[in-house]
Write an enzyme that holds these catalytic residues in place. Structure first.
Site, short mmCIF file in Angstrom:
data_model
loop_
_atom_site.label_atom_id
_atom_site.label_comp_id
_atom_site.label_asym_id
_atom_site.label_seq_id
_atom_site.Cartn_x
_atom_site.Cartn_y
_atom_site.Cartn_z
CE LYS A 2 -4.46 1.05 0.42
NZ LYS A 2 -5.65 0.39 -0.12
N GLY A 35 -23.00 5.00 4.28
CA GLY A 35 -22.15 5.44 3.17
C GLY A 35 -22.68 4.94 1.84
CB VAL A 36 -25.18 5.74 -0.40
CG1 VAL A 36 -25.94 4.80 0.49
CG2 VAL A 36 -25.51 7.20 -0.05
N GLY A 37 -21.55 5.96 -1.38
CA GLY A 37 -20.69 6.44 -2.46
C GLY A 37 -20.63 5.40 -3.56
CB VAL A 69 -18.48 0.52 -2.33
CG1 VAL A 69 -18.87 -0.82 -1.75
CG2 VAL A 69 -17.13 0.44 -3.01
#
Ligand code: NAD
Length: 349
Positions: A81, A183-185, A187
């Protein structure tokens, strides 16, 4: 703050590379946890860390997570990463991304990068001008593997949620199943649309209230407040925003039978796995259920594959989760611990 050697998340990383470029102002850390199965592969995060020591903790945890995720996804890739330490103004320049590309290139293929939080496909194109060790690049042909990983991640989570509902509630259809989504971004939004098409009853929350309102209008979802989304009565809680949201307090307040979502590093501490287990909540280990995106960028990098092959591999996610849950129940050990053990065996640790 401990030194790297005694850092609680060091876990015998193979390489921890600090990159600094005075001209462009780049400050970055690249961590490669394991190359046992192949080049250490995982995205780059662009983030403003108020305490710079948090950047090291973040990159070490995320890099080890990628070793586990890639191994459990059956990919011939190790774990790594990168984090770029953004300044307070969060300025990101082409020169900075070029210097970052050169730092990756200097590692000679031990690390392969892609997008993560704060990094776009266009940024990756800039990085790719300096090095070939890049994935997540735009694809001209939609039948090829690669490009935006979000929709592939969402599809894997959707299949995983269905498997969890089947396993825990004995229901083979999502019709009327209540799912609370945090969270509704890219994904969470994709997941919501897939679940709504199956007749699931959704409750959603996002700090971007306009985005949530738009999705609610489209899917028939009910909006909850940010503080309520982890407490609403539902069958499934699906975290798709931040990590470390499952802790002693939030787990005690959960009002669901299943936790299954895409956010990375959902457990605040390792013993939170036991807390979920003790409450009888079925947990889908995050790096197993959210592997759709890395399967996509992994196969793109390996240059061997089509979107059809990516989807065929994502279809294996429910079976992998089932195997973990069965072992967890047979041994009386939390699913997250079973997954970690399986992953460590695969990477020879
Ligand atoms: P995104 O930025 O598109 O969406 C995240 C959403 O969460 C945004 O709409 C944001 O407003 C919302 N949010 C942030 N803080 C919140 C809070 N406190 N409460 C409610 N909502 C909040 O990101 P994404 O690509 O959808 O990724 C979501 C999560 O999934 C992240 O943890 C990411 O690391 C993980 N993940 C993503 C992928 C991928 O392919 N994109 C793959 C694996 C894991």
């Amino acid at each position: 703050m401990p030194s790297l050697w005694s850092h609680p998340d060091y876990d015998a990383h193979e390489t921890v590379h600090y990159a600094h470029d005075i001209g462009s102002g780049l400050s970055a850390i690249i961590a490669v946890h394991s190359t046992h199965l192949g080049p250490g592969t995982g995205g780059t995060r662009f983030w403003h860390y108020v305490d710079k020591n948090d950047a090291l903790t973040d990159v070490l945890r995320l890099s080890r997570g990628m070793s586990y995720k890639n191994a459990m996804a059956g990919l011939p890739l190790g774990g790594g990463k990168g984090v770029i330490l953004a300044g307070e103004a969060r300025a990101k320049t082409p020169a900075m991304l070029s210097a970052y590309g050169q730092a990756i290139d200097a590692l000679g293929g031990r690390y392969v990068t892609a997008e993560d939080v704060g990094i776009t496909t266009a940024d990756m194109v800039q990085v790719a001008r300096q090095t070939n060790y890049v994935s997540g690049l735009p694809q001209s042909d939609a039948s090829e593997a690669g490009g935006d990983p979000g929709p592939f991640t969402a599809r894997g989570i959707y299949l995983g949620v269905r498997a969890a509902v089947r396993h825990k509630l004995g229901r083979s259809s999502m019709d009327g199943v209540r799912v609370a989504i945090q969270g509704v971004g890219s994904v969470g939004g994709g997941l919501a649309r897939l679940l709504a098409a199956d007749g699931a009853k959704l409750t959603i929350a996002d700090i971007d209230r306009d985005k949530a309102a738009e999705l609610a209008a489209e899917t028939g979802a009910v909006q909850a407040s940010l503080s309520d989304i982890m407490r609403v009565e539902a069958d499934v809680f699906s975290p798709n925003a931040l990590g470390a949201i499952l802790d002693e307090v939030s787990i005690a307040n959960l009002n669901v039978a299943v936790v299954a979502g895409g956010a990375n590093n959902q457990l605040a501490r390792p013993d939170d796995a036991q807390r979920l287990f003790d409450r009888g909540i079925l947990y889908a280990p995050d790096y197993v259920i959210n592997a759709g995106g890395v399967i996509n960028i992994g196969l793109e990098y390996l240059g061997e594959s089509s979107a059809e092959e990516v989807n065929a591999r994502i279809d294996n996610i429910p079976g992998r989760l089932e195997a973990i849950w069965r072992r967890s129940e047979a041994e009386g050990v939390p699913s997250a611990n079973v997954a970690d053990r399986m992953a460590r065996e695969l990477i020879g640790r």
